[in-house]
Scaffold this motif. Structure first.
Motif, PDB file in Angstrom:
ATOM      1  N   ALA A  26      -0.661 108.905  26.628  1.00 29.64           N
ATOM      2  CA  ALA A  26      -1.034 108.413  27.966  1.00 29.64           C
ATOM      3  C   ALA A  26      -2.548 108.529  28.146  1.00 29.64           C
ATOM      4  O   ALA A  26      -3.194 107.607  28.653  1.00 29.64           O
ATOM      5  CB  ALA A  26      -0.298 109.206  29.044  1.00 29.64           C
ATOM      6  N   ALA A  27      -3.118 109.639  27.679  1.00 32.36           N
ATOM      7  CA  ALA A  27      -4.565 109.820  27.812  1.00 32.36           C
ATOM      8  C   ALA A  27      -5.323 108.749  27.017  1.00 32.36           C
ATOM      9  O   ALA A  27      -6.389 108.299  27.418  1.00 32.36           O
ATOM     10  CB  ALA A  27      -4.966 111.215  27.335  1.00 32.36           C
ATOM     11  N   GLN A  28      -4.738 108.317  25.913  1.00 27.58           N
ATOM     12  CA  GLN A  28      -5.412 107.301  25.086  1.00 27.58           C
ATOM     13  C   GLN A  28      -5.248 105.891  25.625  1.00 27.58           C
ATOM     14  O   GLN A  28      -6.090 105.037  25.397  1.00 27.58           O
ATOM     15  CB  GLN A  28      -4.835 107.322  23.668  1.00 27.58           C
ATOM     16  CG  GLN A  28      -5.336 108.474  22.821  1.00 27.58           C
ATOM     17  CD  GLN A  28      -4.607 108.481  21.471  1.00 27.58           C
ATOM     18  OE1 GLN A  28      -4.320 107.437  20.886  1.00 27.58           O
ATOM     19  NE2 GLN A  28      -4.300 109.658  20.994  1.00 27.58           N
ATOM     20  N   THR A  29      -4.126 105.627  26.307  1.00 29.37           N
ATOM     21  CA  THR A  29      -3.820 104.241  26.680  1.00 29.37           C
ATOM     22  C   THR A  29      -4.009 103.962  28.174  1.00 29.37           C
ATOM     23  O   THR A  29      -3.954 102.812  28.590  1.00 29.37           O
ATOM     24  CB  THR A  29      -2.348 103.907  26.348  1.00 29.37           C
ATOM     25  OG1 THR A  29      -1.506 104.845  27.040  1.00 29.37           O
ATOM     26  CG2 THR A  29      -2.080 103.988  24.857  1.00 29.37           C
ATOM     27  N   GLY A  30      -4.168 105.011  28.965  1.00 28.50           N
ATOM     28  CA  GLY A  30      -4.274 104.817  30.414  1.00 28.50           C
ATOM     29  C   GLY A  30      -2.913 104.775  31.090  1.00 28.50           C
ATOM     30  O   GLY A  30      -2.802 104.478  32.282  1.00 28.50           O
ATOM     31  N   ALA A  31      -1.852 105.047  30.330  1.00 29.25           N
ATOM     32  CA  ALA A  31      -0.518 105.116  30.942  1.00 29.25           C
ATOM     33  C   ALA A  31      -0.375 106.440  31.706  1.00 29.25           C
ATOM     34  O   ALA A  31      -1.220 107.331  31.588  1.00 29.25           O
ATOM     35  CB  ALA A  31       0.555 105.003  29.866  1.00 29.25           C
TER      36      ALA A  31
END
Ligand code: PMP
Length: 403
Positions: free
Chosen positions: A131-136
């Motif tokens: 999530a931190a990498q994708t903005g999710a």
């Protein structure tokens, strides 16, 4: 056919070395039957070579044994094809694989991942990382104070932006079974994918991934009478086919050049490097051993041990069992009015009784239930009614000593 736990116990060399051992830490890892140890030894003695690579006969035998193990796992989960089975190091690595590979391709800013409040950290942290990498965004499906899932909250969280629902089949900390069939069906109607963490289920339940509607299902070998160092990711063929590799190396490629590399189809695409061949062979032996038991009788046996434990605990003052739902893995999580679980466990250990204490890698769940740690008793096929009696006597004595 009924189950004779004393006869089963005799199949486990650990109990020859420690005849007095009362092993009640099976949710952490199970002991290994002789046939599993023999299968690994036999592999190393008669078929050891690297797989998929060399032209010689032993490499062919090793490949056959490894791919045969994959077939065994596929049958165990009722996957539609062995190509849907990826060998990993364990449940943790299998979830990280999905979070990284599926997540990097399918998650964008604002997308949501629903993770139940029961999860082991292995089914929380990988989602937080991706999530931190994708903005999710990771959202928790809450657990009610009585230890049941908040279904109303789940349904209201299940909005179109939800891409993944990651849930455990059974809680490692309190045993609760989640209604995975129902949750998966609702998630699919909402257009989300479903990952089920079966680490605490496969040793106790017959699992049919197709009937459950799982898009992904994971488990670890060592919790189902198999070796450490091997686990399983089941993924629906069409999902695996679209997922990018998550680790690069030997075996996962089709063609490598400095101009560009192409990748092998699943499952090889997700098995970079030399896989855990002997461990996969050991795992297949474990699954065959388990399936050779009457699984309904095994379930009944484990439920009987839980019933004996529950009845005995009611007679001991100052003990509370978390989450008294009926649909549970055969484990109990205990807290004490006047004693710290760790002190109790040490006194039990002095009497050769092995239990687990702590937060069980499920801190959000323990926070939701308002406890800082528990003493967990978890059963396997080889546990006996005498094990329960010894535990209850030792627990009563420990609580008296600590009062
Ligand atoms: N999920 C659950 C429910 C578990 O109980 C465990 C192990 N305690 C894991 C995941 C992680 O398994 P492993 O450490 O074997 O990867």
């Amino acid at each position: 056919m009924s189950l004779n736990p004393h006869a089963l116990r005799a199949e486990f060399p650990m109990f020859e070395h420690y005849p007095e051992l009362v092993y009640l830490d099976n949710a952490a890892t199970t002991q290994k039957p002789r046939c599993v140890l023999d299968a690994e030894r036999h592999f190393y003695e008669t078929a050891n070579a690297n797989v998929h690579r060399s032209a010689h006969r032993l490499s062919g035998l090793a490949t056959e044994a490894f791919e045969g193990a994959r077939e065994t796992v596929a049958r165990f989960l009722n996957a539609s094809s062995a190509d849907e089975i990826v060998f990993t190091r364990g449940a943790t690595e299998a979830i990280n694989l999905v979070a990284n590979s599926w997540g990097s391709q399918n998650l964008k800013p604002g997308d949501e991942i629903l993770v139940s409040g029961y999860e082991h950290h292995a089914n929380i942290v990988p989602w937080q990382l991706i999530a931190a990498q994708t903005g999710a965004i990771v959202r928790e499906i809450p657990v009610l104070p009585d230890g049941t899932l908040d279904r109303t909250a789940f349904l209201s969280l299940l909005q179109p932006q939800v891409r993944m629902v990651a849930i455990t089949h059974a809680s490692n900390a309190i045993g609760t079974h989640l209604p995975v069939l129902e949750l998966a069906a609702a998630a699919h109607v909402a257009g989300a994918r479903v990952l089920i963490d079966g680490a605490q289920a496969v040793a106790h339940e017959s699992v049919d991934v197709q009937a459950l509607g799982a898009d992904f299902y994971v488990f670890s070998g060592h919790k189902v009478y198999g070796p450490t160092g091997v686990g399983v990711l089941y993924g629906k063929a069409e999902l695996l086919a679209d997922m990018p590799p998550w680790q690069g190396g030997g075996d996962m490629i089709e063609r490598v050049s400095f101009a560009g590399t192409t990748y092998a189809p699943p499952p090889a695409r997700f098995e970079a490097g030399t896989p855990p061949v002997a461990q996969a062979v050991g795992l297949a032996a474990a699954l065959n051993w388990l399936c050779g038991l009457d699984r309904a009788a095994l379930k009944q046996h484990e439920a009987h041990l839980c019933a004996l434990l529950d009845a005995g605990l009611r007679k001991i003052a100052g003990v509370r069992t978390l989450a008294t739902v009926t649909e549970r893995a055969p484990l109990r999580s205990l807290v004490f009015d006047n004693a710290h679980p760790y002190d109790v466990a040490q006194l039990l250990d002095a009497r050769d009784i092995a239990v687990r204490v702590g937060k069980h890698c499920a801190e959000p769940l323990l926070d939701a239930l308002g406890v800082s740690g528990t003493l967990r008793v978890s059963f396997a096929a080889y546990n006996t009614a005498e094990d329960v009696t010894h535990f209850l006597e030792a627990l009563a004595a420990a609580l008296e000593d600590l009062a």
